[in-house]
Enzyme design. Sequence first.
Site, PDB file in Angstrom:
ATOM      1  N   ASN A   1       0.133 -36.369   7.572  1.00 52.59           N
ATOM      2  CA  ASN A   1      -0.924 -37.111   6.883  1.00 52.59           C
ATOM      3  C   ASN A   1      -0.377 -37.597   5.537  1.00 52.59           C
ATOM      4  OD1 ASN A   1      -3.145 -37.991   5.459  1.00 52.59           O
ATOM      5  ND2 ASN A   1      -4.455 -36.265   6.019  1.00 52.59           N
TER       6      ASN A   1
ATOM      7  N   HIS B   1      -6.253 -44.077  10.243  1.00 50.06           N
ATOM      8  CA  HIS B   1      -5.637 -43.141   9.307  1.00 50.06           C
ATOM      9  C   HIS B   1      -5.145 -41.933  10.101  1.00 50.06           C
ATOM     10  CE1 HIS B   1      -4.886 -40.297   6.251  1.00 50.06           C
ATOM     11  NE2 HIS B   1      -6.007 -39.628   6.415  1.00 50.06           N
TER      12      HIS B   1
ATOM     13  N   CYS C   1      -7.497 -40.997   1.055  1.00 52.26           N
ATOM     14  CA  CYS C   1      -6.930 -41.560   2.299  1.00 52.26           C
ATOM     15  C   CYS C   1      -7.478 -42.949   2.614  1.00 52.26           C
ATOM     16  CB  CYS C   1      -7.207 -40.630   3.466  1.00 52.26           C
ATOM     17  SG  CYS C   1      -6.629 -38.957   3.163  1.00 52.26           S
TER      18      CYS C   1
HETATM   19  N1  ACO Z   1      -1.266 -21.761  10.993  1.00 48.67           N
HETATM   20  C1  ACO Z   1      -1.845 -20.783  11.661  1.00 48.67           C
HETATM   21  N2  ACO Z   1      -3.130 -20.437  11.521  1.00 48.67           N
HETATM   22  C2  ACO Z   1      -3.856 -21.173  10.652  1.00 48.67           C
HETATM   23  C3  ACO Z   1      -3.321 -22.227   9.913  1.00 48.67           C
HETATM   24  C4  ACO Z   1      -1.961 -22.502  10.100  1.00 48.67           C
HETATM   25  N3  ACO Z   1      -1.333 -23.496   9.446  1.00 48.67           N
HETATM   26  N4  ACO Z   1      -4.278 -22.768   9.145  1.00 48.67           N
HETATM   27  C5  ACO Z   1      -5.406 -22.063   9.388  1.00 48.67           C
HETATM   28  N5  ACO Z   1      -5.152 -21.104  10.297  1.00 48.67           N
HETATM   29  C6  ACO Z   1      -6.068 -20.125  10.849  1.00 48.67           C
HETATM   30  C7  ACO Z   1      -7.277 -19.910   9.964  1.00 48.67           C
HETATM   31  O1  ACO Z   1      -6.989 -18.981   8.943  1.00 48.67           O
HETATM   32  C8  ACO Z   1      -8.268 -19.375  10.973  1.00 48.67           C
HETATM   33  O2  ACO Z   1      -7.992 -18.013  11.190  1.00 48.67           O
HETATM   34  P1  ACO Z   1      -9.186 -16.951  11.375  1.00 48.67           P
HETATM   35  O3  ACO Z   1      -9.914 -17.397  12.620  1.00 48.67           O
HETATM   36  O4  ACO Z   1      -8.463 -15.667  11.537  1.00 48.67           O
HETATM   37  O5  ACO Z   1     -10.024 -17.047  10.160  1.00 48.67           O
HETATM   38  C9  ACO Z   1      -7.921 -20.106  12.263  1.00 48.67           C
HETATM   39  O6  ACO Z   1      -6.589 -20.605  12.066  1.00 48.67           O
HETATM   40  C10 ACO Z   1      -8.844 -21.274  12.574  1.00 48.67           C
HETATM   41  O7  ACO Z   1      -9.035 -22.032  11.380  1.00 48.67           O
HETATM   42  P2  ACO Z   1      -9.923 -23.306  11.352  1.00 48.67           P
HETATM   43  O8  ACO Z   1     -10.015 -23.792   9.958  1.00 48.67           O
HETATM   44  O9  ACO Z   1     -11.192 -23.032  12.101  1.00 48.67           O
HETATM   45  O10 ACO Z   1      -9.041 -24.319  12.242  1.00 48.67           O
HETATM   46  P3  ACO Z   1      -9.396 -25.760  12.708  1.00 48.67           P
HETATM   47  O11 ACO Z   1      -9.355 -25.841  14.173  1.00 48.67           O
HETATM   48  O12 ACO Z   1     -10.623 -26.288  12.016  1.00 48.67           O
HETATM   49  O13 ACO Z   1      -8.151 -26.583  12.171  1.00 48.67           O
HETATM   50  C11 ACO Z   1      -7.589 -28.065  10.407  1.00 48.67           C
HETATM   51  C12 ACO Z   1      -7.878 -26.621  10.797  1.00 48.67           C
HETATM   52  C13 ACO Z   1      -6.348 -28.519  11.148  1.00 48.67           C
HETATM   53  C14 ACO Z   1      -7.322 -28.100   8.907  1.00 48.67           C
HETATM   54  C15 ACO Z   1      -8.787 -28.968  10.751  1.00 48.67           C
HETATM   55  O14 ACO Z   1      -9.985 -28.397  10.280  1.00 48.67           O
HETATM   56  C16 ACO Z   1      -8.633 -30.350  10.224  1.00 48.67           C
HETATM   57  O15 ACO Z   1      -7.744 -31.078  10.590  1.00 48.67           O
HETATM   58  N6  ACO Z   1      -9.569 -30.773   9.376  1.00 48.67           N
HETATM   59  C17 ACO Z   1      -9.481 -32.082   8.770  1.00 48.67           C
HETATM   60  C18 ACO Z   1      -8.810 -31.915   7.458  1.00 48.67           C
HETATM   61  C19 ACO Z   1      -7.944 -33.060   7.095  1.00 48.67           C
HETATM   62  O16 ACO Z   1      -7.493 -33.836   7.908  1.00 48.67           O
HETATM   63  N7  ACO Z   1      -7.666 -33.115   5.821  1.00 48.67           N
HETATM   64  C20 ACO Z   1      -6.752 -34.080   5.341  1.00 48.67           C
HETATM   65  C21 ACO Z   1      -7.273 -34.929   4.245  1.00 48.67           C
HETATM   66  S1  ACO Z   1      -8.736 -35.757   4.658  1.00 48.67           S
HETATM   67  C22 ACO Z   1      -8.281 -36.810   5.804  1.00 48.67           C
HETATM   68  O17 ACO Z   1      -7.169 -37.254   5.824  1.00 48.67           O
HETATM   69  C23 ACO Z   1      -9.306 -37.218   6.794  1.00 48.67           C
END
Ligand code: ACO
Length: 334
Positions: free
Chosen positions: A291, A261, A115
Site C-alpha cells: 500500500n 487504490h 490514500c
Molecule cells: N501477522 C500475524 N498476525 C497478525 C498480524 C500480522 N501482521 N496483524 C494482526 N494479526 C493478528 C491480530 O493480532 C489478531 O490476532 P488475535 O485474533 O489473536 O487478536 C488476528 O491477526 C486478526 O486480526 P484482525 O485485525 O481481525 O485481522 P483482519 O482480518 O482484519 O486483517 C488487516 C487485518 C489486514 C489490517 C485488515 O483489517 C485491513 O486490511 N484493513 C484495512 C486497513 C488498511 O488497508 N489500511 C491502510 C490505509 S487505509 C487504506 O489504504 C484504505
Amino acid sequence: MITPASRILGTGSYLPPIVRTNLDLEKMVETSDAWIMERTGIRERRIAPEGIVTSDMATAAAKQALEAAELSPADLDLIIVGTVTPDMPMPATAVFVQQKLGARSCPAFDLSAACAGFIFGLSIADQFIRSGVMKNILVVGVELLSRVVNWEDRTTCVLFGDGAGAVILGPQGGATANGKLRGLLSTKIQSDGELACSLMIPGGGSVSPMSAEILEQKRHKVHMRGQDIFKVAVKNLYSATKEALDMTGMKADEVDWICPHQANLRIIDFAATRLGVPKEKVLVNIDRVGNTSSASIPILLDENLRSGKIRTGDTVAMCALGAGISWGGAIVRM
Ligand code: ACO
C-alpha cells in the site's frame, strides 16, 4: 455525451530500490508470509534507502511524466503533491519538487487526503483547466511511509510501501478511433470526519507537540483500527466508482479497466464484485508494492500504460479511500 475539459498527457512513476519481503518481516515481528498473503495479498514492498526523501521520489516520477507528455518543467502552471509523508511540515514538498525539476515560478502546494490524495489532486487540477485559468498541471501522489510506520507493530508495518506516481493533466484534445473524446470524464471526491481517529499519526502536531514522551510512546507513527477501515473501504470504493460513473452516464460493464487504490487485495476483490466487474478488468500490483497510499493509483496507471495493457481509447475507473476518511473516484478515457 460528456465533454472532458482535461486529459492525461503523460504518466510516470518511481519505486525505490530496496525490496522488503514478507520473509524479511518474519524476522522483524511475529508474522508470517502466509498470514500477510492471505489477509492482504502483499508479498513484498519497496523501501527508500537513507538519503532518499519524498521530494526525490516525486521528482523522479514527475520527470518521467513530463517526458511522456513531451513537455518541459517550464510548461507547468501548477504543481500539486498529494502526500501525508512530506519532506518536512513546512514548506510544502511541492516547492522542493518545483526546485528539483527546475520549474519556473508557479503555484505549488501539498494536499493531505491520505490514500485519496491523488484523486483529490486530479479533481482540483481538472477544475483549474476547466475554468481556463491553467493549462498544464503536474499532479503527484507520493509517500515515504516506511519512515512513519512503527516497525514493531505487526498490524500496520506489513501493509505499507514507498513510491511515487505522477501525471501531467493538460487541456482536452484528440479523439479515439471511434470518435470519442479522450480525457477526464468525471471526478467525485468526499470526506467524512466521523472515522477520523481510525487511521492517524496522533503525535507531532498541535494536539500533541513532539516531546520525549510522544517519541517514547511512538505516537509519531501510524496508528490504525484496521477493521473500521476495511468495512468502510469496501462500501466507499464501490460508491465512489458508481457515483463517478453515474456522472458520465456509463455503467460499470462499459469500463475497460478498474484502477483501484491498492490497500488490500480482499478490499479490491469485494469492491469489484459489488460493481459486477470481472477480475480480469481489475488492475493490481499490491503483491509487488504493498500500500503506497496516494502513490498507488498513479503508479498502477503508469505501469499499465507503459506495458501496453491500457491502450489509447480505453476507459479507466479509478477509486481510492484513505485516512480522514477521504475517498473519491474518477473516470478517464485515455
Ligand atoms: N501477522 C500475524 N498476525 C497478525 C498480524 C500480522 N501482521 N496483524 C494482526 N494479526 C493478528 C491480530 O493480532 C489478531 O490476532 P488475535 O485474533 O489473536 O487478536 C488476528 O491477526 C486478526 O486480526 P484482525 O485485525 O481481525 O485481522 P483482519 O482480518 O482484519 O486483517 C488487516 C487485518 C489486514 C489490517 C485488515 O483489517 C485491513 O486490511 N484493513 C484495512 C486497513 C488498511 O488497508 N489500511 C491502510 C490505509 S487505509 C487504506 O489504504 C484504505
